[in-house]
Design a protein around this motif. Structure first.
Motif, PDB file in Angstrom:
ATOM      1  N   GLY A 127       0.811  -1.210   0.000  1.00  0.00           N
ATOM      2  CA  GLY A 127       0.000   0.000   0.000  1.00  0.00           C
ATOM      3  C   GLY A 127       0.844   1.258   0.000  1.00  0.00           C
ATOM      4  N   SER A 128       1.975   1.216   0.688  1.00  0.00           N
ATOM      5  CA  SER A 128       2.867   2.379   0.693  1.00  0.00           C
ATOM      6  C   SER A 128       3.539   2.578  -0.655  1.00  0.00           C
ATOM      7  N   LEU A 129       3.632   1.502  -1.449  1.00  0.00           N
ATOM      8  CA  LEU A 129       4.243   1.582  -2.781  1.00  0.00           C
ATOM      9  C   LEU A 129       3.223   1.795  -3.884  1.00  0.00           C
ATOM     10  N   ALA A 130       1.973   2.121  -3.530  1.00  0.00           N
ATOM     11  CA  ALA A 130       0.913   2.221  -4.533  1.00  0.00           C
ATOM     12  C   ALA A 130       1.192   3.291  -5.577  1.00  0.00           C
ATOM     13  N   SER A 131       1.953   4.316  -5.223  1.00  0.00           N
ATOM     14  CA  SER A 131       2.214   5.385  -6.190  1.00  0.00           C
ATOM     15  C   SER A 131       3.102   4.944  -7.344  1.00  0.00           C
ATOM     16  N   ILE A 132       3.915   3.899  -7.146  1.00  0.00           N
ATOM     17  CA  ILE A 132       4.804   3.446  -8.228  1.00  0.00           C
ATOM     18  C   ILE A 132       4.344   2.121  -8.841  1.00  0.00           C
ATOM     19  N   ILE A 133       3.417   1.409  -8.182  1.00  0.00           N
ATOM     20  CA  ILE A 133       2.895   0.149  -8.753  1.00  0.00           C
ATOM     21  C   ILE A 133       1.375   0.168  -8.727  1.00  0.00           C
ATOM     22  N   PRO A 134       0.735   1.193  -9.292  1.00  0.00           N
ATOM     23  CA  PRO A 134      -0.724   1.270  -9.160  1.00  0.00           C
ATOM     24  C   PRO A 134      -1.476   0.192  -9.928  1.00  0.00           C
ATOM     25  N   GLU A 135      -0.874  -0.368 -10.982  1.00  0.00           N
ATOM     26  CA  GLU A 135      -1.589  -1.313 -11.830  1.00  0.00           C
ATOM     27  C   GLU A 135      -1.045  -2.739 -11.725  1.00  0.00           C
ATOM     28  N   ARG A 136      -0.374  -3.081 -10.636  1.00  0.00           N
ATOM     29  CA  ARG A 136       0.138  -4.440 -10.459  1.00  0.00           C
ATOM     30  C   ARG A 136      -1.024  -5.368 -10.081  1.00  0.00           C
ATOM     31  N   LYS A 137      -1.360  -6.282 -10.999  1.00  0.00           N
ATOM     32  CA  LYS A 137      -2.523  -7.139 -10.786  1.00  0.00           C
ATOM     33  C   LYS A 137      -2.305  -8.124  -9.649  1.00  0.00           C
ATOM     34  N   ASN A 138      -1.069  -8.602  -9.463  1.00  0.00           N
ATOM     35  CA  ASN A 138      -0.850  -9.535  -8.353  1.00  0.00           C
ATOM     36  C   ASN A 138      -1.063  -8.841  -7.010  1.00  0.00           C
ATOM     37  N   ALA A 139      -0.703  -7.569  -6.918  1.00  0.00           N
ATOM     38  CA  ALA A 139      -0.974  -6.830  -5.684  1.00  0.00           C
ATOM     39  C   ALA A 139      -2.465  -6.624  -5.490  1.00  0.00           C
ATOM     40  N   HIS A 140      -3.180  -6.307  -6.589  1.00  0.00           N
ATOM     41  CA  HIS A 140      -4.635  -6.174  -6.491  1.00  0.00           C
ATOM     42  C   HIS A 140      -5.268  -7.465  -5.986  1.00  0.00           C
ATOM     43  N   HIS A 141      -4.851  -8.584  -6.539  1.00  0.00           N
ATOM     44  CA  HIS A 141      -5.430  -9.877  -6.156  1.00  0.00           C
ATOM     45  C   HIS A 141      -5.128 -10.187  -4.689  1.00  0.00           C
ATOM     46  N   SER A 142      -3.942  -9.908  -4.242  1.00  0.00           N
ATOM     47  CA  SER A 142      -3.584 -10.193  -2.850  1.00  0.00           C
ATOM     48  C   SER A 142      -4.402  -9.352  -1.882  1.00  0.00           C
ATOM     49  N   ILE A 143      -4.663  -8.124  -2.253  1.00  0.00           N
ATOM     50  CA  ILE A 143      -5.464  -7.263  -1.378  1.00  0.00           C
ATOM     51  C   ILE A 143      -6.902  -7.769  -1.300  1.00  0.00           C
ATOM     52  N   ARG A 144      -7.484  -8.123  -2.452  1.00  0.00           N
ATOM     53  CA  ARG A 144      -8.847  -8.649  -2.448  1.00  0.00           C
ATOM     54  C   ARG A 144      -8.939  -9.944  -1.649  1.00  0.00           C
ATOM     55  N   GLN A 145      -7.935 -10.785  -1.800  1.00  0.00           N
ATOM     56  CA  GLN A 145      -7.950 -12.057  -1.085  1.00  0.00           C
ATOM     57  C   GLN A 145      -7.787 -11.849   0.421  1.00  0.00           C
ATOM     58  N   SER A 146      -6.973 -10.885   0.806  1.00  0.00           N
ATOM     59  CA  SER A 146      -6.736 -10.657   2.237  1.00  0.00           C
ATOM     60  C   SER A 146      -7.919  -9.982   2.916  1.00  0.00           C
ATOM     61  N   LEU A 147      -8.794  -9.354   2.152  1.00  0.00           N
ATOM     62  CA  LEU A 147      -9.982  -8.778   2.768  1.00  0.00           C
ATOM     63  C   LEU A 147     -10.907  -9.850   3.342  1.00  0.00           C
ATOM     64  N   ASP A 148     -10.777 -11.078   2.853  1.00  0.00           N
ATOM     65  CA  ASP A 148     -11.594 -12.190   3.357  1.00  0.00           C
ATOM     66  C   ASP A 148     -10.875 -12.990   4.422  1.00  0.00           C
ATOM     67  N   SER A 149      -9.739 -12.512   4.890  1.00  0.00           N
ATOM     68  CA  SER A 149      -8.974 -13.262   5.882  1.00  0.00           C
ATOM     69  C   SER A 149      -9.711 -13.285   7.226  1.00  0.00           C
ATOM     70  N   HIS A 150      -9.375 -14.301   8.021  1.00  0.00           N
ATOM     71  CA  HIS A 150      -9.953 -14.418   9.352  1.00  0.00           C
ATOM     72  C   HIS A 150      -9.091 -13.752  10.415  1.00  0.00           C
ATOM     73  N   ASP A 151      -7.957 -13.202  10.028  1.00  0.00           N
ATOM     74  CA  ASP A 151      -7.072 -12.516  10.973  1.00  0.00           C
ATOM     75  C   ASP A 151      -7.334 -11.015  10.891  1.00  0.00           C
ATOM     76  N   ASN A 152      -7.641 -10.406  12.023  1.00  0.00           N
ATOM     77  CA  ASN A 152      -8.000  -8.986  12.036  1.00  0.00           C
ATOM     78  C   ASN A 152      -6.840  -8.079  11.608  1.00  0.00           C
ATOM     79  N   VAL A 153      -5.612  -8.449  11.998  1.00  0.00           N
ATOM     80  CA  VAL A 153      -4.450  -7.639  11.632  1.00  0.00           C
ATOM     81  C   VAL A 153      -4.275  -7.615  10.123  1.00  0.00           C
ATOM     82  N   GLU A 154      -4.449  -8.770   9.493  1.00  0.00           N
ATOM     83  CA  GLU A 154      -4.300  -8.840   8.042  1.00  0.00           C
ATOM     84  C   GLU A 154      -5.411  -8.093   7.336  1.00  0.00           C
TER      85      GLU A 154
END
Length: 960
Positions: A127-154
């Motif tokens: 997220g801190s690197l979003a300004s230089i990698i705004p269109e990285r699809k693997n980062a997009h996928h990881s964020i969407r997947q982590s939103l469904d995590s069962h760990d609150n910190v993640e």
């Protein structure tokens, strides 16, 4: 152990690292990264931001971030957290990473870890690197997947990353919008998580359709979840979305006003007031009269002072913009309506005398802004209301020493200055109120009131010699305490006394100031008063104070600095005593002033250090010395008309040449030289003006007036002596059109206007040259010199500091070694630069773009001596680049077809937001050696090996 701690302290303080270059500093930190101790590794990591600040160029930053990525990949979670903090602190350097793919690859490898904390840190890193990698699809996928995590910190880390990527990427915002909507509306999502997800919707402003969908969702949330926290978060997100999209701002203002009217909760109303103030500050043109009227009705009806204060702060913000003018223009157009009877004016009048200081301050601010900005006749009666409100608030706050009272007093005093500038006829009543309360106010309030008095008196001549008695009496009553308040009050009141003294300081004033300062042990206070005396043109007082400080300083740099200031003050005091008509005494006074200036420039040069070169001060003093010499030479030239009359054959020469001016003898040529010299001095003042990017407006105005004085004398010489038919003097027009901001400016402009009138009166009389012409010139010179030079703030203190650091590539290892390039190739010169700021960047002006000028000149030529076209000898190119995060980069293609050594010069200048160009520098040079290409060299060698006198064989085809 003590040695190591001392070494670490010195390194942190900046000692020991100053001599290290970029590679050495990076190697030192790399040793810490490869250490086996966790503490040393962490210490090395946290010192990287300082390395980036000292060497902010891409080569080093790219290498450093790759090393940090390796630490992030193989280290533990604590090291990863340290790397994350370093990345967030160095956000403006992220775009300088050259190998983004390799850097992200090392970071992204941790996302597959089984540790949820490691994955959470990685998500925050992405997220801190979003300004230089705004269109990285693997980062997009990881964020969407982590939103469904069962760990609150993640999940919280995924929310942070989603917000950052939504702000940078339209594709991610479109793809994540539905996911966020489902999670917010889902019953299984906890309320705390919903409150963290809702702010992501503020970034859905990339297109109108996406913003409309986000607005509908927020509208549903306001209806479905009426709890206080949900309403506050939803409304604030709604406001930020409207402020970014701009299209829906009027609707958002109406929605907020609706909640302000109908919602009974104070927390919601308080949030609505803050959001309305945000929209008033950002988009005041979108406010209609009905919106302002509704806000006034709410403020009139609310019984709570805290809510009324919030609404008044919104109205105070609007009253200083175009919105209030639109409000009263519509009110004046309605039949039977009067601006005086409007609810806004009635609210301001009621709040001016409110028991709450904050409410009263904002009411007075609204009334003052209305009085200053609106010109309707019905509003002229509000002037007295504004003055009475300011006086009552001044009495209320000047007797209290608490921080709240001082903050309110600052608002009232700012309104007083604004009212005095906008309505000059009210300035005397404002000053009388300040002087009345000055005797009974608290010490802190006295300081602020003195600042206000000085600010008004600098703009308008409202303080006269008649007030000096009261001011001196108050000055004598100040105690001799060494507290900061007493010292500050001494400086402030001395400034007001200097401003109030219309003429030279009397003996009584000098004695009072001297007697009070004799018991002051703080040399800094004495120096500040002396500095104010130099700024106000009271050089006789400044000379005494600087002299008293010479024995109280231990540093030789400070000693030489004070010695130079004392010499400059003595020189200006000598010039202030010149008398018109006595030209011999004037020459003696100028000579004495020049002698003091030469002593002062020697001390000023000795006071210069590599870290503080005092370049502006030295150049200004050199210009003053040259100007005095030019004045002295011109007076001598004028006197030569009496002491060295023209020869007997002057009339014959004039008739032969057809120039009637030759009857005067050699004075014509001398006058021509003097005119050229004054125009040259004016050009030098202009160059110093353009080089002073960080100077305040008063200093720049001072330089402009000095330039106009030189041009005026040059015009007077031309009009009176050389060419009576010369064009009228136009240079003083724009400068004289602006209102004077100080007594010094008023005096200089008055003298220039008087001299110009005398020149125009004598222009076509007593031809060709008479004693009246030369007397007019000499009297004008003495009149200009009698105005004491004001040494403005920039001469003593630099409030804004801006510098540009350039790096050229390719660059030689040794500066004296040239770069080799073949003559049939072009050199790609890459110019990188960093804009470095001081503690207060952009205080007076900001850099809009950087102008880079690259030129090359042939230094030494190799090979045969033959004529070379001019366009092959030099390269002249110019580009403008806009810095991003204080960094800029561009390239130039240079041609070196002529063999030999070439000097490349790269010079930078800046352009501010107003389009003005400033020659700030720096200027960098490198050498390039153009070598013969191998093919041409081989061909030349073959031609040399052929027989010199072998005639060609004649064949049948030779004739054809």
């Amino acid at each position: 152990m003590a040695s190591n701690s001392t070494k670490s302290f010195l390194a942190d303080a900046g000692y020991g690292e100053q001599e290290l270059d970029a590679n050495s500093a990076l190697m030192e930190l790399d040793k810490g990264l490869r250490s086996g101790r966790l503490g040393e590794q962490c210490e090395a990591v946290v010192r990287f931001p300082r390395l980036f600040q000292k060497f902010p160029f891409p080569i080093l930053i790219n290498s450093a971030f790759l090393k940090l990525a390796d630490v992030f990949r193989v280290g533990n979670n604590f090291l990863r957290l340290c790397v994350l903090k370093v990345t967030q602190q160095s956000e403006k350097h992220l775009e300088k990473i050259l190998n983004v793919d390799e850097f992200v690859k090392r970071i992204f490898s941790v996302i597959h870890s089984n540790d949820p904390v490691a994955r959470a840190i990685t998500l925050r890193m992405l997220g801190s690197l979003a300004s230089i990698i705004p269109e990285r699809k693997n980062a997009h996928h990881s964020i969407r997947q982590s939103l469904d995590s069962h760990d609150n910190v993640e999940v919280e880390a995924a929310v942070f990353a989603a917000a950052n990527f939504s702000a940078q990427s339209k594709d991610f915002a479109v793809g994540i919008c539905n996911k966020i909507s489902e999670m917010i509306q889902g019953l299984a999502t906890p309320v705390d998580l919903k409150l963290k997800l809702i702010p992501i919707l503020q970034h859905m402003h990339h297109d109108a359709l996406l913003a409309s969908g986000a607005r509908q969702l927020l509208q549903q949330l306001l209806t479905s979840y009426p709890s206080t926290k949900m309403v506050i978060v939803s409304l604030h997100t709604f406001t930020l979305l409207a402020a970014s999209s701009l299209v829906d701002t009027p609707k958002q203002i109406q929605l907020l006003l609706q909640y302000l009217k109908t919602d009974p909760r104070k927390a919601v109303k308080r949030l609505v007031s803050q959001d309305l103030k945000l929209l008033a500050r950002k988009t005041p043109h979108t406010w209609s009269r009905d919106d302002i009227q509704a806000l006034c009705e709410c403020a009139l009806q609310t019984p709570y002072d805290s809510l009324k204060l919030g609404m008044l702060s919104v109205l105070a913000t609007l009253s200083d913009t175009i919105a209030v003018k639109h409000y009263f223009s519509i009110a004046a157009g309605n039949v039977g309506s009067s601006p005086r009877a409007s609810d806004l004016v009635r609210l301001a009048q009621e709040c001016c005398y409110h028991s709450s200081r904050g409410v009263a301050a904002h009411g007075v601010r609204v009334l003052t802004n209305i009085t200053v900005s609106c010109q309707e006749k019905d509003l002229l009666a509000l002037e007295q209301d504004a003055v009475f409100g300011l006086e009552s608030l001044l009495v209320l706050c000047s007797q209290d020493d608490c921080p709240g009272a001082q903050a309110t007093l600052k608002i009232a005093l700012n309104c007083m200055v604004k009212l005095a500038k906008g309505r000059p006829h009210l300035s005397q009543s404002v000053v009388d109120a300040l002087l009345t309360q000055l005797h009974t106010a608290q010490p802190t309030a006295r300081i602020l009131m003195c600042h206000c008095l000085a600010a008004i008196a600098m703009k308008l001549p409202v303080l006269g010699d008649g007030l000096l008695g009261d001011l001196l009496e108050l000055y004598r009553t100040i105690g001799h305490s060494a507290s900061d308040r007493q010292q500050e009050l001494l400086v402030s009141l001395a400034t007001v006394i200097f401003v109030a003294s219309q003429k030279a300081l009397s003996t009584e004033v000098k004695a009072a100031i001297r007697q009070q300062l004799e018991s002051v042990s703080n040399g800094w206070t004495v120096y500040r008063i002396a500095r104010q005396a130099s700024r106000m043109g009271r050089h006789d007082m400044a000379r005494e104070l600087y002299g008293s400080l010479l024995t109280r300083v231990a540093s030789e740099h400070f000693y030489f600095w004070l010695n130079s200031l004392k010499a400059f003050s003595h020189a200006e005091h000598c010039l202030a005593g010149l008398q018109a008509g006595d030209y011999s005494a004037a020459l003696s006074g100028i000579a004495e002033a020049l002698q003091s200036y030469h002593k002062g420039i020697a001390s000023l040069t000795a006071a210069s250090t590599p870290l503080n070169p005092l370049s502006f001060q030295c150049e200004l003093v050199k210009l003053r010395i040259d100007l005095l010499q030019a004045f002295s030479q011109l007076i001598c030239t004028c006197n030569s008309l009496k002491t060295s009359p023209p020869p007997a054959i002057a009339t014959t020469i004039a008739m032969t040449l057809g120039n009637d001016l030759q009857r005067c003898g050699r004075i014509s040529n001398q006058m021509k030289q003097s005119m050229d010299e004054f125009r040259s001095l004016a050009a030098r003042y202009g160059d110093l003006y353009q080089a002073s990017f960080d100077a305040d407006s008063a200093t720049l105005r001072n330089l402009e007036l000095q330039q106009q004085s030189c041009l005026l004398i040059a015009h007077a010489i031309e009009a009176l002596i050389l060419d009576p038919d010369a064009a009228s003097f136009q240079e003083l027009g724009p400068a004289g059109a602006a209102p004077a901001d100080s007594e010094y400016e008023r005096r200089v402009m008055s003298v220039c206007s008087r001299v110009l009138d005398e020149v125009e009166t004598l222009t076509r009389k007593f031809t060709p040259v008479s004693y009246m012409h030369t007397a007019c010139l000499c009297d004008g010179i003495i009149a200009l010199l009698k105005v004491p030079l004001s040494f403005q703030r920039y001469f003593f203190q630099k409030l804004q500091s801006t510098s540009i650091k350039l790096a050229l590539s390719p660059s030689p290892r040794n500066p004296a070694e040239p770069i080799a390039v073949q003559s049939n190739q072009q050199l790609a010169l890459k110019v990188e630069g960093v804009v470095q700021h001081g503690a207060r960047p952009g205080l007076f002006r900001r850099i809009q773009s950087v102008c880079l000028n690259v030129s090359s000149t042939l230094q030494t030529k190799a090979g045969q001596d033959y004529k070379i076209p001019l366009d092959h000898l030099t390269n002249e190119m110019e580009q403008q680049v806009e810095p991003h995060n204080d960094y800029f980069s561009t390239q130039f293609l240079l041609n070196f077809s002529v063999l030999g050594t070439h000097l490349i010069t790269v010079e930078s200048s800046v352009k501010d937001a107003d389009g003005a160009v400033w020659r700030t520098g720096p200027r960098t040079t490198i050498f390039v050696k153009s070598l013969e290409d191998p093919f041409s060299q081989q061909l030349r060698l073959q031609q040399q090996q052929l027989p010199a006198q072998q005639p060609p064989q004649r064949t049948a085809y030779t004739r054809f």
